[in-house]
Design a protein around this motif. Sequence first.
Motif, short mmCIF file in Angstrom:
data_model
loop_
_atom_site.label_atom_id
_atom_site.label_comp_id
_atom_site.label_asym_id
_atom_site.label_seq_id
_atom_site.Cartn_x
_atom_site.Cartn_y
_atom_site.Cartn_z
N LEU A 61 30.92 36.50 22.96
CA LEU A 61 29.50 36.29 23.22
C LEU A 61 29.00 37.13 24.40
O LEU A 61 27.88 36.93 24.88
N ASN A 62 29.87 38.04 24.88
CA ASN A 62 29.54 38.90 26.03
C ASN A 62 29.26 38.08 27.30
O ASN A 62 28.47 38.51 28.15
N ARG A 63 29.88 36.92 27.41
CA ARG A 63 29.79 36.10 28.62
C ARG A 63 30.96 36.50 29.52
O ARG A 63 32.05 35.91 29.46
N ILE A 64 30.75 37.52 30.33
CA ILE A 64 31.84 38.15 31.07
C ILE A 64 32.48 37.23 32.09
O ILE A 64 33.71 37.09 32.15
N ALA A 65 31.65 36.56 32.91
CA ALA A 65 32.20 35.73 33.99
C ALA A 65 33.09 34.61 33.46
O ALA A 65 34.25 34.47 33.90
N PRO A 66 32.63 33.78 32.51
CA PRO A 66 33.52 32.72 32.02
C PRO A 66 34.73 33.25 31.26
O PRO A 66 35.80 32.63 31.29
N SER A 67 34.59 34.39 30.59
CA SER A 67 35.75 34.94 29.88
C SER A 67 36.83 35.35 30.88
O SER A 67 38.02 35.03 30.69
N ILE A 68 36.45 36.04 31.95
CA ILE A 68 37.42 36.43 32.98
C ILE A 68 38.00 35.19 33.64
O ILE A 68 39.22 35.11 33.89
N TYR A 69 37.14 34.22 33.92
CA TYR A 69 37.59 32.98 34.57
C TYR A 69 38.69 32.30 33.76
O TYR A 69 39.75 31.94 34.30
N PHE A 70 38.49 32.16 32.46
CA PHE A 70 39.47 31.45 31.64
C PHE A 70 40.68 32.31 31.30
O PHE A 70 41.78 31.79 31.09
N TYR A 71 40.53 33.64 31.27
CA TYR A 71 41.71 34.51 31.15
C TYR A 71 42.60 34.33 32.40
O TYR A 71 43.83 34.28 32.30
N GLU A 72 41.95 34.28 33.55
CA GLU A 72 42.69 34.08 34.80
C GLU A 72 43.40 32.72 34.79
O GLU A 72 44.55 32.60 35.24
N LYS A 73 42.73 31.68 34.30
CA LYS A 73 43.34 30.35 34.20
C LYS A 73 44.54 30.38 33.26
O LYS A 73 45.57 29.77 33.54
N ALA A 74 44.40 31.09 32.16
CA ALA A 74 45.52 31.21 31.20
C ALA A 74 46.69 31.94 31.84
O ALA A 74 47.86 31.57 31.65
N LEU A 75 46.37 32.99 32.62
CA LEU A 75 47.42 33.78 33.26
C LEU A 75 48.16 32.97 34.32
O LEU A 75 49.35 33.21 34.56
N GLN A 76 47.49 32.03 34.95
CA GLN A 76 48.15 31.16 35.93
C GLN A 76 49.24 30.32 35.28
O GLN A 76 50.25 30.00 35.91
N LEU A 77 49.03 29.96 34.01
CA LEU A 77 50.00 29.12 33.30
C LEU A 77 51.02 29.94 32.53
O LEU A 77 52.09 29.42 32.18
N SER A 78 50.69 31.19 32.25
CA SER A 78 51.62 32.05 31.49
C SER A 78 51.50 33.48 32.02
O SER A 78 50.85 34.34 31.41
N SER A 79 52.11 33.71 33.17
CA SER A 79 51.92 34.96 33.91
C SER A 79 52.50 36.19 33.21
O SER A 79 52.11 37.32 33.53
N ASN A 80 53.43 36.01 32.27
CA ASN A 80 54.07 37.16 31.62
C ASN A 80 53.52 37.44 30.22
O ASN A 80 54.09 38.25 29.49
N ASP A 81 52.44 36.78 29.86
CA ASP A 81 51.87 36.96 28.52
C ASP A 81 51.07 38.27 28.47
O ASP A 81 50.05 38.41 29.14
#
Length: 249
Positions: A67-87
């Motif tokens: 949906l081109n919602r950049i801020a929330p997309s980056i926010y939740f990618y970062e949250k995902a990376l916190q739980l799975s740093s090697n993905d």
Amino acid sequence: MKKIFYIVLFLLNLGVSAQNTAIFERANKFYNEGKYADAIAQYQAILATKNHSAELYFNLANAYYKLNRIAPSIYFYEKALQLSSNDTDITNNLTMARNMTIDAIDVVPEGGFTKLINNAANTLTFDGWAKLSVVLVFCFVTLFLIYYFAYETLKKRLAFISSLTALFFMGLSLLFAFHKYNLDKNDQPAIVFSKESKVKSEPNFRSNESFILHEGTKVQILDTVNNWKKIKLQDGKTGWISSEDIKAL
């Protein structure tokens, strides 16, 4: 009475888990049909039950990205990376989302010695370093007892040197444990959610404007004063931003 309470709690958790699974499947169906807003609503409903996973954050970020919602997309990618740093999928998608941000911020590299120490401290968690220290204390005590009760000169010498080595590494692991604790304590990342945010030199609207940030930019929170956050960029710049303009990770 306690047993009944735990049984009821267990059954409730099973019910919530089954419900979340159904919601997650429905959200994925919406996503595959291109109904990204509906998918987001379903993913958010799962988050409302305090259920968190790297897969959930990743799918939610993908829906926002579509949906081109950049801020929330980056926010939740970062949250995902916190739980799975090697993905690698999370890392690659986060990189693509970051490429859509406006602010180009140069990263100031860490000094050689500082980088070496930080990398070494980050090889284990704080708990990992603490547990290693306990193991080394046990090794030191055991080796010292062997040294104390041994009769052979060679055995006493080897046990004494080994005990000192264990003591040295125990002290080193304690230092890394405290350094890791400080690194984690000072690591307070946040994402700018406002389309455009004016960063001030002081925590008030009357102060001078230091620079402007746009949505999706990642910052570090250094301090909080009322409704203001002192932030630091990767290039070393600092300033004060309204708390409403950023969302802490």
